[in-house]
Design a protein around this motif. Structure first.
Motif, PDB file in Angstrom:
ATOM      1  N   GLU A 236       0.815  -1.212   0.000  1.00 18.29           N
ATOM      2  CA  GLU A 236       0.000   0.000   0.000  1.00 18.29           C
ATOM      3  C   GLU A 236       0.852   1.267   0.000  1.00 18.29           C
ATOM      4  O   GLU A 236       0.421   2.316  -0.475  1.00 18.29           O
ATOM      5  N   SER A 237       2.075   1.191   0.526  1.00 18.55           N
ATOM      6  CA  SER A 237       2.941   2.374   0.599  1.00 18.55           C
ATOM      7  C   SER A 237       3.373   2.846  -0.791  1.00 18.55           C
ATOM      8  O   SER A 237       3.755   4.009  -0.961  1.00 18.55           O
ATOM      9  N   LEU A 238       3.304   1.976  -1.792  1.00 15.78           N
ATOM     10  CA  LEU A 238       3.700   2.365  -3.157  1.00 15.78           C
ATOM     11  C   LEU A 238       2.825   3.490  -3.694  1.00 15.78           C
ATOM     12  O   LEU A 238       3.284   4.312  -4.486  1.00 15.78           O
ATOM     13  N   GLN A 239       1.585   3.548  -3.269  1.00 15.93           N
ATOM     14  CA  GLN A 239       0.658   4.565  -3.763  1.00 15.93           C
ATOM     15  C   GLN A 239       1.091   5.983  -3.409  1.00 15.93           C
ATOM     16  O   GLN A 239       0.755   6.920  -4.122  1.00 15.93           O
ATOM     17  N   THR A 240       1.827   6.151  -2.332  1.00 16.17           N
ATOM     18  CA  THR A 240       2.226   7.487  -1.895  1.00 16.17           C
ATOM     19  C   THR A 240       3.674   7.825  -2.248  1.00 16.17           C
ATOM     20  O   THR A 240       4.136   8.920  -1.959  1.00 16.17           O
ATOM     21  N   ARG A 241       4.357   6.913  -2.879  1.00 17.72           N
ATOM     22  CA  ARG A 241       5.767   7.136  -3.222  1.00 17.72           C
ATOM     23  C   ARG A 241       5.918   7.670  -4.642  1.00 17.72           C
ATOM     24  O   ARG A 241       5.086   7.403  -5.502  1.00 17.72           O
ATOM     25  N   PRO A 242       7.005   8.395  -4.897  1.00 22.01           N
ATOM     26  CA  PRO A 242       7.245   8.897  -6.265  1.00 22.01           C
ATOM     27  C   PRO A 242       7.375   7.743  -7.258  1.00 22.01           C
ATOM     28  O   PRO A 242       7.862   6.667  -6.900  1.00 22.01           O
ATOM     29  N   PRO A 243       6.955   7.947  -8.498  1.00 26.79           N
ATOM     30  CA  PRO A 243       7.025   6.883  -9.514  1.00 26.79           C
ATOM     31  C   PRO A 243       8.444   6.717 -10.061  1.00 26.79           C
ATOM     32  O   PRO A 243       8.765   7.158 -11.150  1.00 26.79           O
ATOM     33  N   SER A 244       9.296   6.118  -9.267  1.00 27.01           N
ATOM     34  CA  SER A 244      10.684   5.920  -9.688  1.00 27.01           C
ATOM     35  C   SER A 244      11.190   4.570  -9.212  1.00 27.01           C
ATOM     36  O   SER A 244      10.527   3.875  -8.439  1.00 27.01           O
ATOM     37  N   LEU A 245      12.370   4.232  -9.644  1.00 27.85           N
ATOM     38  CA  LEU A 245      13.054   3.014  -9.223  1.00 27.85           C
ATOM     39  C   LEU A 245      13.127   2.919  -7.702  1.00 27.85           C
ATOM     40  O   LEU A 245      12.969   1.843  -7.125  1.00 27.85           O
ATOM     41  N   TRP A 246      13.334   4.037  -7.053  1.00 28.93           N
ATOM     42  CA  TRP A 246      13.596   4.057  -5.619  1.00 28.93           C
ATOM     43  C   TRP A 246      12.342   3.859  -4.769  1.00 28.93           C
ATOM     44  O   TRP A 246      12.428   3.758  -3.556  1.00 28.93           O
ATOM     45  N   ARG A 247      11.185   3.763  -5.396  1.00 30.59           N
ATOM     46  CA  ARG A 247       9.961   3.496  -4.628  1.00 30.59           C
ATOM     47  C   ARG A 247      10.004   2.091  -4.028  1.00 30.59           C
ATOM     48  O   ARG A 247       9.294   1.785  -3.086  1.00 30.59           O
ATOM     49  N   TYR A 248      10.861   1.240  -4.598  1.00 29.62           N
ATOM     50  CA  TYR A 248      11.020  -0.133  -4.102  1.00 29.62           C
ATOM     51  C   TYR A 248      12.245  -0.232  -3.196  1.00 29.62           C
ATOM     52  O   TYR A 248      12.921  -1.253  -3.130  1.00 29.62           O
ATOM     53  N   ARG A 249      12.550   0.838  -2.514  1.00 24.86           N
ATOM     54  CA  ARG A 249      13.756   1.025  -1.715  1.00 24.86           C
ATOM     55  C   ARG A 249      14.119  -0.180  -0.845  1.00 24.86           C
ATOM     56  O   ARG A 249      15.255  -0.591  -0.780  1.00 24.86           O
ATOM     57  N   GLU A 250      13.141  -0.745  -0.172  1.00 23.38           N
ATOM     58  CA  GLU A 250      13.409  -1.864   0.749  1.00 23.38           C
ATOM     59  C   GLU A 250      13.906  -3.107   0.029  1.00 23.38           C
ATOM     60  O   GLU A 250      14.499  -3.984   0.648  1.00 23.38           O
ATOM     61  N   LEU A 251      13.670  -3.212  -1.254  1.00 23.53           N
ATOM     62  CA  LEU A 251      14.074  -4.391  -2.020  1.00 23.53           C
ATOM     63  C   LEU A 251      15.377  -4.177  -2.782  1.00 23.53           C
ATOM     64  O   LEU A 251      15.825  -5.062  -3.503  1.00 23.53           O
ATOM     65  N   LEU A 252      15.970  -3.005  -2.627  1.00 20.98           N
ATOM     66  CA  LEU A 252      17.221  -2.685  -3.317  1.00 20.98           C
ATOM     67  C   LEU A 252      18.379  -2.722  -2.319  1.00 20.98           C
ATOM     68  O   LEU A 252      18.176  -2.508  -1.122  1.00 20.98           O
ATOM     69  N   PRO A 253      19.597  -2.969  -2.795  1.00 21.09           N
ATOM     70  CA  PRO A 253      20.721  -3.182  -1.870  1.00 21.09           C
ATOM     71  C   PRO A 253      21.319  -1.923  -1.250  1.00 21.09           C
ATOM     72  O   PRO A 253      22.246  -2.019  -0.468  1.00 21.09           O
ATOM     73  N   ILE A 254      20.805  -0.755  -1.561  1.00 21.64           N
ATOM     74  CA  ILE A 254      21.357   0.484  -0.996  1.00 21.64           C
ATOM     75  C   ILE A 254      20.795   0.675   0.411  1.00 21.64           C
ATOM     76  O   ILE A 254      19.588   0.746   0.600  1.00 21.64           O
ATOM     77  N   ARG A 255      21.678   0.771   1.388  1.00 21.30           N
ATOM     78  CA  ARG A 255      21.218   0.883   2.780  1.00 21.30           C
ATOM     79  C   ARG A 255      21.000   2.321   3.216  1.00 21.30           C
ATOM     80  O   ARG A 255      20.182   2.594   4.092  1.00 21.30           O
ATOM     81  N   HIS A 256      21.760   3.261   2.658  1.00 26.94           N
ATOM     82  CA  HIS A 256      21.701   4.655   3.115  1.00 26.94           C
ATOM     83  C   HIS A 256      21.247   5.564   1.968  1.00 26.94           C
ATOM     84  O   HIS A 256      21.880   5.595   0.906  1.00 26.94           O
ATOM     85  N   ASP A 257      20.181   6.310   2.204  1.00 29.66           N
ATOM     86  CA  ASP A 257      19.621   7.193   1.173  1.00 29.66           C
ATOM     87  C   ASP A 257      20.653   8.183   0.619  1.00 29.66           C
ATOM     88  O   ASP A 257      20.569   8.573  -0.540  1.00 29.66           O
ATOM     89  N   LYS A 258      21.621   8.574   1.424  1.00 26.63           N
ATOM     90  CA  LYS A 258      22.631   9.543   0.973  1.00 26.63           C
ATOM     91  C   LYS A 258      23.457   8.996  -0.191  1.00 26.63           C
ATOM     92  O   LYS A 258      24.108   9.763  -0.907  1.00 26.63           O
ATOM     93  N   ASN A 259      23.435   7.690  -0.412  1.00 30.17           N
ATOM     94  CA  ASN A 259      24.217   7.080  -1.490  1.00 30.17           C
ATOM     95  C   ASN A 259      23.440   6.883  -2.781  1.00 30.17           C
ATOM     96  O   ASN A 259      23.992   6.407  -3.770  1.00 30.17           O
TER      97      ASN A 259
END
Length: 102
Positions: free
Chosen positions: A20-43
């Protein structure tokens, strides 16, 4: 070089990620943040990779007498190529690992 292989902790992702959180996230690759290997948003390094549509190809479907045929329109990405997402993730991962020059 060797390929960078990712191991997903799907049990942990299931706890922290709600569809359900996808509905409020920007339409980009990073909306799936928890499933990607980047741990820190600054990177995160991005050129603005947007969501790209699946287009129904009715004429090709009829010509080939086939079931539904869909084509993903990756031309809407900043580079015009499907490679944009993979490279954004690779550069972000390099930054996460401390690489300062590529």
């Amino acid at each position: 070089g060797k390929p960078l292989l990712v191991k997903y902790d799907l049990k942990a992702a299931k706890k922290s990620f709600r569809k359900e959180s996808l509905q409020t996230r920007p339409p980009s690759l990073w909306r799936y943040r928890e499933l990607l290997p980047i741990r820190h948003d600054k990177n995160i390094v991005s050129l603005g990779e947007v969501m790209t549509p699946l287009l129904q190809c009715e004429k090709l479907q009829a010509t080939l007498k086939s079931a539904s045929i869909l084509i993903k329109d990756e031309g809407r990405l900043p580079t015009g190529s499907f490679k944009a997402r993979g490279l954004a993730l690779a550069v972000s991962m390099a930054k996460e690992l401390g690489v300062v020059r590529m």
